[in-house]
Design a protein around this motif. Structure first.
Motif, short mmCIF file in Angstrom:
data_model
loop_
_atom_site.label_atom_id
_atom_site.label_comp_id
_atom_site.label_asym_id
_atom_site.label_seq_id
_atom_site.Cartn_x
_atom_site.Cartn_y
_atom_site.Cartn_z
N PRO A 12 3.15 9.43 10.25
CA PRO A 12 2.36 10.36 9.42
C PRO A 12 3.04 10.67 8.10
O PRO A 12 4.26 10.60 7.97
CB PRO A 12 2.26 11.61 10.31
CG PRO A 12 3.42 11.53 11.24
CD PRO A 12 3.65 10.08 11.49
N GLY A 13 2.22 10.98 7.09
CA GLY A 13 2.75 11.53 5.85
C GLY A 13 2.99 10.56 4.73
O GLY A 13 3.59 10.93 3.72
N HIS A 14 2.54 9.30 4.86
CA HIS A 14 2.84 8.33 3.80
C HIS A 14 1.64 8.03 2.92
O HIS A 14 1.73 8.10 1.71
CB HIS A 14 3.43 7.07 4.41
CG HIS A 14 4.83 7.27 4.93
ND1 HIS A 14 5.93 7.27 4.12
CD2 HIS A 14 5.27 7.56 6.17
CE1 HIS A 14 7.00 7.51 4.84
NE2 HIS A 14 6.63 7.70 6.09
N THR A 15 0.51 7.67 3.48
CA THR A 15 -0.68 7.50 2.67
C THR A 15 -1.91 7.59 3.57
O THR A 15 -1.87 7.22 4.74
CB THR A 15 -0.70 6.16 1.92
OG1 THR A 15 -1.84 6.10 1.05
CG2 THR A 15 -0.74 4.98 2.87
N THR A 16 -2.99 8.11 2.99
CA THR A 16 -4.27 8.14 3.70
C THR A 16 -5.24 7.12 3.11
O THR A 16 -6.38 7.02 3.56
CB THR A 16 -4.90 9.54 3.60
OG1 THR A 16 -5.05 9.89 2.22
CG2 THR A 16 -4.01 10.59 4.28
N LEU A 17 -4.77 6.37 2.12
CA LEU A 17 -5.63 5.37 1.49
C LEU A 17 -5.70 4.12 2.37
O LEU A 17 -4.77 3.83 3.13
CB LEU A 17 -5.09 5.03 0.09
CG LEU A 17 -5.03 6.21 -0.88
CD1 LEU A 17 -4.44 5.78 -2.21
CD2 LEU A 17 -6.40 6.84 -1.08
N PRO A 18 -6.77 3.36 2.27
CA PRO A 18 -6.99 2.23 3.20
C PRO A 18 -5.97 1.11 3.00
O PRO A 18 -5.69 0.69 1.87
CB PRO A 18 -8.41 1.77 2.87
CG PRO A 18 -8.66 2.25 1.49
CD PRO A 18 -7.90 3.53 1.34
N MET A 19 -5.46 0.59 4.12
CA MET A 19 -4.45 -0.46 4.07
C MET A 19 -5.01 -1.78 3.54
O MET A 19 -4.27 -2.59 2.98
CB MET A 19 -3.85 -0.68 5.46
CG MET A 19 -2.92 0.42 5.94
SD MET A 19 -1.38 0.51 4.96
CE MET A 19 -1.78 1.83 3.81
N ASN A 20 -6.31 -1.99 3.68
CA ASN A 20 -6.87 -3.26 3.20
C ASN A 20 -6.94 -3.33 1.67
O ASN A 20 -7.30 -4.38 1.13
CB ASN A 20 -8.24 -3.52 3.82
CG ASN A 20 -9.28 -2.48 3.44
OD1 ASN A 20 -8.96 -1.48 2.80
ND2 ASN A 20 -10.52 -2.71 3.85
N ARG A 21 -6.61 -2.22 1.02
CA ARG A 21 -6.56 -2.26 -0.45
C ARG A 21 -5.15 -1.98 -0.98
O ARG A 21 -4.96 -1.66 -2.15
CB ARG A 21 -7.57 -1.27 -1.02
CG ARG A 21 -9.02 -1.69 -0.72
CD ARG A 21 -10.03 -0.68 -1.15
NE ARG A 21 -10.13 -0.53 -2.59
CZ ARG A 21 -10.91 0.34 -3.21
NH1 ARG A 21 -11.66 1.16 -2.47
NH2 ARG A 21 -10.96 0.42 -4.51
N LEU A 22 -4.17 -2.11 -0.10
CA LEU A 22 -2.78 -1.99 -0.51
C LEU A 22 -2.41 -3.19 -1.39
O LEU A 22 -2.78 -4.34 -1.08
CB LEU A 22 -1.87 -1.95 0.72
CG LEU A 22 -0.38 -1.78 0.49
CD1 LEU A 22 -0.06 -0.40 -0.08
CD2 LEU A 22 0.40 -1.99 1.79
N LEU A 23 -1.69 -2.95 -2.46
CA LEU A 23 -1.29 -4.03 -3.37
C LEU A 23 -0.55 -5.11 -2.59
O LEU A 23 0.47 -4.83 -1.93
CB LEU A 23 -0.39 -3.47 -4.47
CG LEU A 23 0.10 -4.48 -5.52
CD1 LEU A 23 -1.05 -4.94 -6.41
CD2 LEU A 23 1.21 -3.87 -6.37
N PRO A 24 -1.01 -6.35 -2.62
CA PRO A 24 -0.30 -7.43 -1.91
C PRO A 24 0.96 -7.85 -2.67
O PRO A 24 1.24 -7.38 -3.77
CB PRO A 24 -1.33 -8.55 -1.87
CG PRO A 24 -2.21 -8.30 -3.05
CD PRO A 24 -2.25 -6.82 -3.26
#
Length: 492
Positions: free
Chosen positions: A205-217
């Motif tokens: 918990p506590g790192h990001t709530t944004l979707p992982m499929n849009r994490l910068l590759p």
């Protein structure tokens, strides 16, 4: 913290209200009717005491209960934990030794003893306790991971990494274990693998709530960022942000439109970094094509020609701010040294608080520096620890009342010749600005400073002076004095 019927726990309520005598009476009542071998009634108060920074009150309750039950091992273990957290190692040691004398193979008590010895800097002894736990409970991969942590702290890198791999084979999807492994890899200098493993933190918990499929590759020649909006987000401390701002110009060079969504204290400084298009504080999530927490940027660039980002300086102070501080500082030819002796304590977070006790010092430890010839010391210390300078009036100049943001701090630092600091964000700020900086480092340091170097691949102007013994700063300060004398002579 509620009971099964969802009513507030009376003991917790009484403690929160400060009714300590009533707390003791309630604890004694529960003991007379409860399970003598289960958790002690006072145990649920530990997280409350931590959150409220009222450990001393809970210690008082423990002592009061021990008057009637001096042989209760549970009270001894709770006492050891509380005294360890407050730095009273002798008292903690006596309590845990007494508990283990009664229950020598009690695993929770052995774990407390290992943690106490680690906090006290007695790493070899802590390792022996963990090895004893492993003998008693060989199927616990978490304990293997703890042994690995101490192995790398003692410099046995290969064995540490091997133990981490063994523990991961037993429990491959344990996020904290994988994160600990990543830190060991980074500390050992295996950066590319370490950064890939470090992404396991997203399972916590506590790192990001944004979707992982849009994490910068990962950045590759085939990744097209031209015109793409990359949202870079604040994740942990200011030091991490300052360390990883170095990657933003590289993103911009690939055509990305960089938006930073971060802390107000950092906003103007971030906005001045080359390539940053916009900085937002709070509010609704900005639009983006990719998002990337600051701590994932080195992973994204780890296989490129620039795994450490752009060269320093990549952080620059406001010219007007520099001029404002320059007007307050005499042009007298004296060496200007910035000082930071303490980090943020965060007593409501026990792990962070105990770490801060190891990395910080009292200002009095730096007293041998303050009579250096032709040298003026400027306080860069903030927080409660800044009050310690009052005992050194006339020997340390304090301009921190003119600091409102990190940008103001950078303007003050720009007017200094060198910064001397314990391991805080100030080291990163000075290093990112290309300012000479001496890090007074603890035994078993943060991964980023590694363990066998006096320099840093992250900040070329940084020099590290590390403790030879935990909790002892005398030899570090003596070496800092010598280094400052050399620096002043070379600058003359």
């Amino acid at each position: 913290m509620c009971s099964a019927d969802s009513k507030p726990d009376l003991l917790v309520t009484l403690f929160t209200q400060g009714a300590l005598a009533a707390c003791r009476e309630e604890a004694m009542r529960r003991l007379s009717t409860g399970n003598a071998t289960g958790p002690h009634p006072l145990d649920p108060l530990l997280p409350v005491a931590e959150q409220l920074n009222r450990r001393d009150d809970l210690i008082g309750l423990v002592i009061a209960c021990q008057e009637e039950h001096p042989e209760d091992c549970r009270l001894l273990e709770l006492s050891a934990t509380l005294h360890m957290q407050t730095g009273a190692f002798d008292e903690a040691g006596r309590a845990i030794d007494a508990a283990l004398a009664r229950r020598p193979a009690h695993l929770p008590a052995l774990a407390i003893q290992a943690r106490l010895l680690t906090q006290a800097g007695r790493l070899d002894e802590a390792l022996r306790v963990l090895e004893r736990i492993q003998e008693l409970n060989p199927d616990n991969p978490s304990n293997l991971s703890n042994i690995a942590y101490l192995r790398i702290a003692l410099g046995d890198v290969d064995e540490a990494l091997n133990l981490y791999r063994q523990s991961i084979l037993r429990q491959p999807n344990h996020p904290q274990m994988r994160l600990n492994y990543s830190i060991a890899l980074l500390k050992a200098g295996y950066f590319q693998q370490g950064w890939a493993e470090h992404e396991w933190r997203f399972r916590l918990p506590g790192h990001t709530t944004l979707p992982m499929n849009r994490l910068l590759p990962n950045i590759t020649p085939r990744l097209d960022l031209q015109g793409r909006q990359v949202l870079v987000t604040q994740e942990e401390g200011f030091g991490d942000t300052l360390m990883y701002l170095r990657y933003l110009p590289l993103l911009a060079a690939r055509g990305a439109i960089i938006r930073v969504w971060g802390a107000e204290n950092m906003a103007t400084l971030c906005a001045r970094v080359e390539g940053v298009h916009h900085v937002q504080v709070g509010g609704e999530t900005p639009s983006y094509d990719y998002h990337c927490p600051f701590i994932s940027l080195p992973r994204a660039f780890s296989a490129t020609a620039h795994p450490f980002g752009v060269p320093v300086p990549y952080v620059r102070a406001d010219p007007d701010g520099i001029s404002r501080f320059a007007a307050l500082m005499p042009e007298d030819g004296r060496l200007r040294v910035g000082l930071v002796w303490s980090g943020a304590p965060r007593p409501d977070q026990s792990d962070a608080w105990m770490l801060d006790q190891r990395r910080s010092m009292k200002l009095e430890a730096l007293a041998p520096l303050l009579d250096l010839d032709r040298t003026t010391f400027y306080s860069l210390q903030i927080g409660e620890a800044a009050r310690q300078r009052l005992a050194y009036a006339g020997r340390i100049v304090d301009l921190t009342d003119r600091i409102g943001t990190m940008d103001d701090t950078a303007a003050l630092v720009a007017n200094l010749d060198i910064v001397v600091s314990v391991d805080t964000a100030m080291v990163h700020l000075a290093g990112a600005m290309g300012k000479p900086v001496i890090l007074m480092d603890r035994v078993n340091p943060c991964w980023r400073w590694m363990s066998d170097r006096t320099d840093s691949p992250w900040y070329p102007t940084l020099r590290i002076i590390r403790q030879s013994r935990a909790w002892q700063w005398e030899d570090v300060v003596a070496q800092v004095r010598t280094r400052l004398e050399q620096f002043r002579r070379n600058a003359s």
